[in-house]
Design a protein around this motif. Structure first.
Motif, mmCIF file in Angstrom:
data_model
loop_
_atom_site.group_PDB
_atom_site.id
_atom_site.type_symbol
_atom_site.label_atom_id
_atom_site.label_comp_id
_atom_site.label_asym_id
_atom_site.label_seq_id
_atom_site.Cartn_x
_atom_site.Cartn_y
_atom_site.Cartn_z
ATOM 1 N N LYS A 581 0.815 -0.971 -0.220
ATOM 2 C CA LYS A 581 -0.097 0.147 -0.186
ATOM 3 C C LYS A 581 0.728 1.912 0.745
ATOM 4 O O LYS A 581 1.720 1.526 0.541
ATOM 5 C CB LYS A 581 -0.929 0.456 1.331
ATOM 6 N N LEU A 582 0.231 1.538 -0.587
ATOM 7 C CA LEU A 582 1.929 3.492 -0.876
ATOM 8 C C LEU A 582 1.031 4.937 -0.397
ATOM 9 O O LEU A 582 -0.702 4.666 -0.405
ATOM 10 C CB LEU A 582 1.605 3.784 -2.692
ATOM 11 N N ASP A 583 1.867 5.353 0.394
ATOM 12 C CA ASP A 583 1.191 6.557 0.995
ATOM 13 C C ASP A 583 1.085 7.498 0.176
ATOM 14 O O ASP A 583 1.656 7.936 -0.751
ATOM 15 C CB ASP A 583 2.868 6.659 1.709
ATOM 16 N N PRO A 584 -0.215 7.991 0.565
ATOM 17 C CA PRO A 584 -0.554 9.255 -0.853
ATOM 18 C C PRO A 584 0.557 10.715 -0.327
ATOM 19 O O PRO A 584 0.583 11.298 -1.871
ATOM 20 C CB PRO A 584 -1.764 9.951 0.126
ATOM 21 N N SER A 585 0.957 10.338 0.103
ATOM 22 C CA SER A 585 2.508 12.131 0.139
ATOM 23 C C SER A 585 3.157 10.780 -0.817
ATOM 24 O O SER A 585 3.970 12.198 -1.473
ATOM 25 C CB SER A 585 3.390 11.726 1.083
ATOM 26 N N ILE A 586 3.220 10.136 -1.783
ATOM 27 C CA ILE A 586 4.234 9.907 -2.781
ATOM 28 C C ILE A 586 3.185 10.629 -3.773
ATOM 29 O O ILE A 586 4.839 11.271 -5.179
ATOM 30 C CB ILE A 586 4.008 8.572 -3.401
ATOM 31 N N VAL A 587 2.295 10.982 -4.584
ATOM 32 C CA VAL A 587 1.995 11.893 -5.859
ATOM 33 C C VAL A 587 2.926 12.903 -5.763
ATOM 34 O O VAL A 587 3.043 13.635 -6.047
ATOM 35 C CB VAL A 587 0.824 12.433 -5.322
ATOM 36 N N ASP A 588 2.473 14.139 -4.376
ATOM 37 C CA ASP A 588 3.840 14.857 -4.075
ATOM 38 C C ASP A 588 5.381 15.125 -4.143
ATOM 39 O O ASP A 588 5.498 15.825 -5.281
ATOM 40 C CB ASP A 588 3.066 16.462 -2.909
ATOM 41 N N GLU A 589 5.664 14.189 -3.516
ATOM 42 C CA GLU A 589 6.851 13.712 -4.054
ATOM 43 C C GLU A 589 6.704 13.726 -5.293
ATOM 44 O O GLU A 589 8.780 13.614 -6.308
ATOM 45 C CB GLU A 589 7.877 12.144 -3.567
ATOM 46 N N GLU A 590 6.438 12.791 -6.412
ATOM 47 C CA GLU A 590 6.907 12.506 -7.551
ATOM 48 C C GLU A 590 6.333 13.610 -8.702
ATOM 49 O O GLU A 590 6.657 14.320 -9.335
ATOM 50 C CB GLU A 590 5.452 11.490 -8.299
ATOM 51 N N LEU A 591 5.661 14.472 -8.327
ATOM 52 C CA LEU A 591 5.065 15.664 -8.961
ATOM 53 C C LEU A 591 6.483 16.601 -8.279
ATOM 54 O O LEU A 591 6.840 18.094 -9.475
ATOM 55 C CB LEU A 591 4.167 16.387 -8.524
ATOM 56 N N ALA A 592 7.194 16.761 -7.332
ATOM 57 C CA ALA A 592 7.987 17.552 -7.299
ATOM 58 C C ALA A 592 9.378 17.452 -8.009
ATOM 59 O O ALA A 592 10.042 18.125 -8.001
ATOM 60 C CB ALA A 592 8.648 17.294 -5.983
ATOM 61 N N ARG A 593 9.372 16.036 -8.778
ATOM 62 C CA ARG A 593 10.943 15.667 -9.370
ATOM 63 C C ARG A 593 10.357 16.456 -10.611
ATOM 64 O O ARG A 593 11.505 15.966 -11.209
ATOM 65 C CB ARG A 593 10.680 13.745 -9.060
ATOM 66 N N LEU A 594 8.999 17.112 -11.055
ATOM 67 C CA LEU A 594 9.010 17.028 -12.595
ATOM 68 C C LEU A 594 9.356 18.380 -12.448
ATOM 69 O O LEU A 594 9.631 19.237 -11.492
ATOM 70 C CB LEU A 594 7.572 16.942 -13.353
ATOM 71 N N ASP A 595 9.669 18.973 -13.805
ATOM 72 C CA ASP A 595 9.593 20.212 -14.257
ATOM 73 C C ASP A 595 8.164 20.405 -13.569
ATOM 74 O O ASP A 595 7.146 20.670 -13.134
ATOM 75 C CB ASP A 595 9.942 20.724 -15.793
#
Length: 600
Positions: A581-595
């Motif tokens: 099960k993935l923590d919802p925080s991964i969404v913000d973490e991954e978006l932060a890696r993008l432009d």
């Protein structure tokens, strides 16, 4: 049993591949191949890295390495990434082998001998600042047919028409923006118009193709033009004709040699198998007959090469174009049964772009998430028939709500209850109508899910398999075996039925989720290989070149495509979770890696 060729698009070895690439060629071809093997067909799944052409040369020049050194590096990266995804290639090779050169040159000579390759003086583009040839795909401008302002010199991606760089309006170099200078140069051309009639007849006979693929392919026949088959390049397959063979400034162009890779990889696989003629079971149009079928998997930008150009090469080599001719030493070769093209995957509403960091490479994805989580997303929400957007929020939802809370929950609670209360798979007593209904639903799904996969409707297929998972979860909730402590026989029956459904659902999901399928098989007390996996093997070039890694495997074992009765008495242990099960925080973490512009 049929001989089924799964011919998978060749990833280009000028960099790592991102998840958009594998959503088009990788996962769909593996789901199909795994299912067809489970259903009893003799499958040959082949591909490799595409390593010739200008992009490799340009990238190598930028990095100060040779084209071969660059190709070696990314060949290994791509092999490791596809291995991580569990793609079950019989052979994943490369286009820089001695075997590939030989097969490419054989087809070139056969086409030339039959009159389908002709010399022609044309205007070639030169870079004014370097004096070097500027290949077609490195020139862009406005398409003279549809007005698209970013058409390439060889093809317009907007209208799909073949182009010549000199016809572009306001042509410019994609390397440095300068206007190219055009000079006379001699090259060999494939006489595509000589195949219009044969291609039309063949396309008219195709059944079951995705309508957009067939419609697009037929439209191309209206304006076929001779297509240059050689280029002013130093990096590529030498031209096998007198006066050309030893030239270092002319090579067979990459688009011609790459599509021949399907055949050369099949021949290499046969040579490595100990039976050098074994490839003919999938390719010999005279010997294999209707029992041999070939399915080609790619993204929609590659349709023209697989539905028009590659069939034209096969027809010409077999002597079946307007000019006639005789088959070469390889014989009369099979045409594709179907061209299975996927649409494009975008990311957070934007096209994938390495330069703008709107990208996630396969390797980076697999370092942070499970391979089956990506495979599931591609199967259930990928670009099968229309462009699809990958968002981290949707990936999180699919993983947590469907894989974890749906399928993973069914596996965990049914096995946990059986292990806790019986320590083994309990025997079934008398079955109720509810018990029989679930068992019949699971058993009936094999024909439906299998038929959908075979017709390349993978999204519908996995949705149907997950519907059965939902029925099994509902059955467990309705029956509530945890309340049956005073009726162990009935509890045992309910859990037996639930575990049979788990076993059946696991088989139904095996082509899509092979890594977790093996885990579930073992949680059910199973032993041995349920979902065979590929291996990376370092091999010597069969014709004396440098060694290289291949993907290959033994897929002769594993689950069959049928409901297999579970054994009462098989020992069970408390299960470990199958999915994370993935923590919802991964969404913000991954978006932060993008432009930053992509995450606003």
């Amino acid at each position: 049993m049929s001989h089924v060729l799964a011919a998978v698009a060749w990833p280009y070895a000028n960099g790592p591949r991102h998840i958009g690439h594998v959503s088009g060629f990788g996962v769909p071809s593996d789901v199909f191949s795994r299912y067809m093997r489970m259903a009893g067909h003799d499958v040959l799944m082949v591909s490799g890295t595409d390593e010739h052409g200008t992009p490799i040369q340009v990238q190598a020049d930028k990095e100060g390495v040779t084209p071969r050194e660059l190709a070696d590096r990314y060949n290994r990266v791509i092999v490791e990434d596809l291995h991580g995804l569990g793609l079950s290639y019989d052979l994943f090779t490369r286009t820089t082998t001695g075997n590939h050169y030989t097969v490419v040159q054989e087809l070139f000579e056969g086409l030339h001998r039959n009159g389908y390759i002709v010399p022609k003086v044309t205007m070639g583009a030169i870079s004014p600042s370097t004096g070097r040839t500027l290949p077609d795909r490195y020139i862009e401008g406005t398409c003279p047919i549809c007005g698209y302002d970013s058409a390439r010199g060889d093809q317009c991606d907007n209208c799909g028409n073949q182009l010549d760089p000199i016809d572009l309006v306001n042509p410019r170099s994609k390397i440095n923006g300068e206007t190219p200078r055009f000079v006379e140069t001699e090259h060999f051309f494939l006489d595509l118009p000589a195949f219009a009639q044969a291609l039309g007849k063949w396309l008219d006979s195709r059944e079951g193709w995705r309508p957009n693929v067939l419609r697009f392919s037929k439209n191309l026949l209206d304006d076929l033009q001779p297509r240059a088959i050689t280029r002013d390049l130093e990096w590529g397959v030498p031209i096998p004709l007198e006066g050309w063979r030893d030239r270092t400034d002319k090579r067979i162009y990459v688009w011609f040699d790459a599509v021949i890779g399907y055949l050369s990889a099949s021949i290499e696989w046969a040579r490595r198998s100990g039976d050098p003629e074994a490839w003919r079971r999938w390719w010999d149009a005279d010997g294999a007959g209707e029992e041999a079928r070939g399915y080609y998997f790619m993204g929609k930008d590659n349709i023209v090469f697989h539905s028009v150009i590659w069939p034209a090469l096969l027809l010409g080599y077999s002597g079946e174009g307007d000019r006639g001719g005789e088959p070469g030493d390889l014989g009369h070769l099979n045409l594709p049964t179907e061209v299975v093209s996927s649409e494009f995957l975008t990311m957070e509403g934007r096209k994938f772009s390495s330069s703008r960091q709107v990208v996630i490479y396969v390797r980076d994805f697999l370092e942070r998430y499970d391979a089956d989580a990506l495979r599931y997303f591609i199967a259930v929400a990928g670009p099968e028939s229309q462009d699809t957007d990958f968002t981290w929020a949707e990936f999180l939802r699919r993983n947590n709500d469907e894989l974890v809370a749906g399928w993973g929950n069914l596996v965990n609670r049914s096995i946990s209850m059986a292990a806790k209360n019986f320590g083994e798979i309990p025997a079934a007593g008398e079955l109720t109508p509810e018990d029989r209904a679930l068992l019949e639903t699971a058993k009936a799904a094999f024909a439906q899910v299998g038929g959908l996969i075979e017709r390349h409707r993978q999204k519908q297929a996995i949705t149907e398999a997950m519907r059965v998972v939902g029925e099994a979860n509902k059955y467990l909730s309705d029956q509530a075996p945890w309340k049956m402590k005073d009726d162990r026989e009935r509890m045992g029956t309910v859990l037996h039925v639930a575990l049979q459904a788990v076993s059946d659902c696991n088989t139904l999901l095996t082509p899509f989720l092979p890594h977790s399928a093996q885990k579930v098989h073992e949680l059910l007390g199973g032993t041995g290989v349920h979902a065979p996996m590929p291996s990376i093997v370092q091999v010597d070039d069969l014709d004396g070149g440098p060694s290289y890694p291949i993907l290959t495997g033994d897929y002769s074992t594993g689950a069959r495509w049928a409901s297999a009765p579970i054994e009462a008495g098989r020992q069970l242990a408390p299960p470990k979770p199958v999915f994370r099960k993935l923590d919802p925080s991964i969404v913000d973490e991954e978006l932060a890696r993008l432009d930053p512009a992509a995450s606003t």
